[in-house]
Scaffold this motif. Structure first.
Motif, mmCIF file in Angstrom:
data_model
loop_
_atom_site.group_PDB
_atom_site.id
_atom_site.type_symbol
_atom_site.label_atom_id
_atom_site.label_comp_id
_atom_site.label_asym_id
_atom_site.label_seq_id
_atom_site.Cartn_x
_atom_site.Cartn_y
_atom_site.Cartn_z
ATOM 1 N N ASP A 113 42.031 48.058 -11.217
ATOM 2 C CA ASP A 113 42.394 47.209 -10.091
ATOM 3 C C ASP A 113 41.345 47.363 -9.003
ATOM 4 O O ASP A 113 40.872 48.476 -8.736
ATOM 5 N N LEU A 130 42.300 46.529 -2.327
ATOM 6 C CA LEU A 130 43.075 45.395 -1.833
ATOM 7 C C LEU A 130 42.177 44.354 -1.183
ATOM 8 O O LEU A 130 41.277 44.685 -0.410
ATOM 9 N N GLY A 152 42.016 40.713 1.152
ATOM 10 C CA GLY A 152 42.740 39.957 2.153
ATOM 11 C C GLY A 152 41.761 39.162 2.992
ATOM 12 O O GLY A 152 40.545 39.238 2.807
ATOM 13 N N LEU A 177 41.498 33.103 -4.229
ATOM 14 C CA LEU A 177 42.481 33.834 -3.425
ATOM 15 C C LEU A 177 42.684 33.209 -2.050
ATOM 16 O O LEU A 177 43.712 33.462 -1.408
ATOM 17 N N GLN A 211 45.869 31.410 -1.833
ATOM 18 C CA GLN A 211 47.020 32.292 -1.888
ATOM 19 C C GLN A 211 47.238 33.050 -0.582
ATOM 20 O O GLN A 211 48.370 33.318 -0.201
ATOM 21 N N LEU A 212 46.145 33.415 0.092
ATOM 22 C CA LEU A 212 46.244 34.350 1.208
ATOM 23 C C LEU A 212 46.126 33.720 2.594
ATOM 24 O O LEU A 212 46.581 34.324 3.565
ATOM 25 N N ARG A 230 48.379 38.789 3.978
ATOM 26 C CA ARG A 230 48.871 39.841 3.092
ATOM 27 C C ARG A 230 47.693 40.318 2.252
ATOM 28 O O ARG A 230 46.657 39.650 2.180
ATOM 29 N N ARG A 255 46.270 42.014 -1.553
ATOM 30 C CA ARG A 255 46.573 42.138 -2.976
ATOM 31 C C ARG A 255 45.340 42.583 -3.740
ATOM 32 O O ARG A 255 44.218 42.258 -3.362
ATOM 33 N N ARG A 274 43.423 42.639 -10.780
ATOM 34 C CA ARG A 274 43.282 43.429 -12.015
ATOM 35 C C ARG A 274 42.049 42.886 -12.724
ATOM 36 O O ARG A 274 41.981 41.716 -13.068
#
Length: 191
Positions: A95, A98, A100, A125, A128-129, A177, A179, A182
């Motif tokens: 992973d 994180l 953001g 992303l 999504q973010l 947020r 994330r 992976r």
């Protein structure tokens, strides 16, 4: 936090002390992956951070590093697999730190149409973010997430899609947020 999921045995590199090349500067996911690889090699191999994966490949073919770590999500990874003077030595799943969307810690309120800079690979992303209250005026690219964070710290863009280590290093704060991704990582050596 790094989550190591699996390894394929590491093919030995040609003789000589190990050194690991990858994408820099400090704070990239690639640096974290190289450090994890370093725990699998003898001694404490130095990590050589380069501005591009291609520069790390040049170091490998020149013999100044023994291994190169490349994210499999990298859009231009195919030349690494096709080269006849290097070989895939291992793959592993890890992973990323994180991710953001961050702005300068000392920045004021954002406009409704901020500019953002990102490495091209994690660009999906953004949808999504990004907080729904903002619509991007401009999306620019950088060679790494750490370079994206640096560009925001220098005031060239309003926001960066970046990693937690890069944001910390450049004094940014997250507005979204967080994330991980992976990711499969490829390790190359000279043949």
């Amino acid at each position: 936090m790094t989550n190591e999921l699996g390894w394929i045995d590491i093919r030995p590199a040609p003789a000589g002390p190990p050194a690991i090349g990858t994408l820099g500067p400090e704070g990239t996911s690639s640096e974290q992956a190289a450090r994890l690889l370093g725990t699998r090699l003898p001694g404490e191999p130095p990590i050589v951070l380069r501005a591009t994966y291609e520069q790390a490949l040049e170091d490998l073919t020149a013999g100044t590093v023994s291994h190169v770590v490349v994210a499999n999500a990298y859009r231009d990874i195919h030349p690494f697999y096709m080269a006849d003077d290097i070989a895939l030595a291992s793959i592993f799943v890890m992973d990323t730190p994180l991710y953001g969307i961050a702005q300068r810690a000392d920045g004021g309120p954002l406009s409704d149409h901020p500019s953002v800079v990102t490495h091209p690979s994690p660009r999906p992303l953004l949808d999504q973010l990004l907080p729904r209250t903002h619509q991007l005026s401009e999306v620019s690219t950088a060679d790494s997430t750490s370079q994206a964070a640096q560009a925001v710290a220098e005031g060239r863009y309003d926001l960066a899609l970046t990693t937690e280590p890069a944001a910390t290093r450049h004094g940014l704060r997250f507005i979204s947020r967080l994330r991980p991704i992976r990711m499969v990582w490829s390790v190359f050596v000279r043949t």
